[in-house]
Design an enzyme around this catalytic site. Sequence first.
Site, short mmCIF file in Angstrom:
data_model
loop_
_atom_site.label_atom_id
_atom_site.label_comp_id
_atom_site.label_asym_id
_atom_site.label_seq_id
_atom_site.Cartn_x
_atom_site.Cartn_y
_atom_site.Cartn_z
N LYS A 20 -0.83 -6.27 14.43
CA LYS A 20 0.60 -5.43 13.26
C LYS A 20 0.78 -4.29 13.87
O LYS A 20 0.09 -3.57 14.29
CB LYS A 20 0.11 -5.64 12.31
CG LYS A 20 2.08 -4.83 10.95
CD LYS A 20 1.51 -4.11 9.57
CE LYS A 20 2.88 -4.10 9.46
NZ LYS A 20 2.31 -3.10 7.59
N ASP A 70 0.79 -1.23 -0.04
CA ASP A 70 0.09 -0.19 0.16
C ASP A 70 0.98 1.71 0.19
O ASP A 70 0.60 2.23 0.27
CB ASP A 70 -0.51 0.02 1.17
CG ASP A 70 -0.25 -0.75 3.04
OD1 ASP A 70 1.16 -0.87 2.45
OD2 ASP A 70 -0.29 0.93 3.59
N TYR A 116 0.56 1.63 16.06
CA TYR A 116 2.50 2.11 16.34
C TYR A 116 1.49 3.55 17.42
O TYR A 116 1.20 4.04 17.21
CB TYR A 116 2.55 2.45 15.32
CG TYR A 116 2.53 1.40 13.96
CD1 TYR A 116 3.74 0.41 13.77
CD2 TYR A 116 2.00 1.83 12.41
CE1 TYR A 116 3.33 0.19 13.05
CE2 TYR A 116 1.65 1.13 11.71
CZ TYR A 116 2.58 -0.05 11.65
OH TYR A 116 2.57 -1.09 11.04
#
Length: 265
Positions: free
Chosen positions: A178, A27, A147
């Site tokens: 992730k 992406d 994140y």
Amino acid sequence: MAEIGKRIRIERIMHRDSRNMVIIPMDHGMSDGPIRGVIDIADSINKVAEGGANAILMQKGMVNHGHRGYGHDVGLIVHMSASTALGPDPNDKVLVCKVEEAMKMGADAVSIHVNIGSETEAEQLKKLGSVAEQCDEWGIPLLSMMYPRGKNISNPHDPQMVAHAARVGAELGSDVIKTVYTGDVDSFKDVVNGCPVPVVIAGGPKTETDQEFLEMISGAMEAGARGVAIGRNVFQHPDPVKMTRAITQVVHHKASVEEALQTLK
């Protein structure tokens, strides 16, 4: 019925025996433009599929340009978040796709990106909760990229911050998380142990050597990770087929770094 749908679809993005995942995100054209490795996205997808990737991850507009109808089969994850490096705040991820859209394209799963610590964290969390609800309704797995990122985040690899970000994703209903590797086995064990759903690691910036890259993956797997979701270090490698194959040796077959490096020769 939706729960059965999730079970069936998640098997399309993982290895049936190891129950682990080798996912190759592509992406990057959204955030960074047409960088090397995603210019001819169909060719890159074909190479990682040949190498044994379980799934690729891409924006909705690219599905028409490379998935699949040829070569080895590979799962499809449609990414629903976007921002660009040119925008005033690249950490502000907005939704650009709906779960129903992704399903119409044949997606096996969807993904969303949330930056914990960003100025728009609250809005991103709200979107994550809403998307998780829709995924439960339609029976489609949700991979959440979680994140620690923002102006007050001095170390995005800080183990406590990474563990917190991963846990937030699970708290709001994600099926797979992730996140970044914290740099060593012991600290990443805390991340995995604090998250009740499977954790896969991001690749981050392109590493200096293949050995360094594979050591990171091996360390994450030793800590209890369930695989990888890594882009640049694969599709920008001189031989993406062999690199994907080397990763699968570590993730699915518990090969040592030395054994995996032999795959690259």
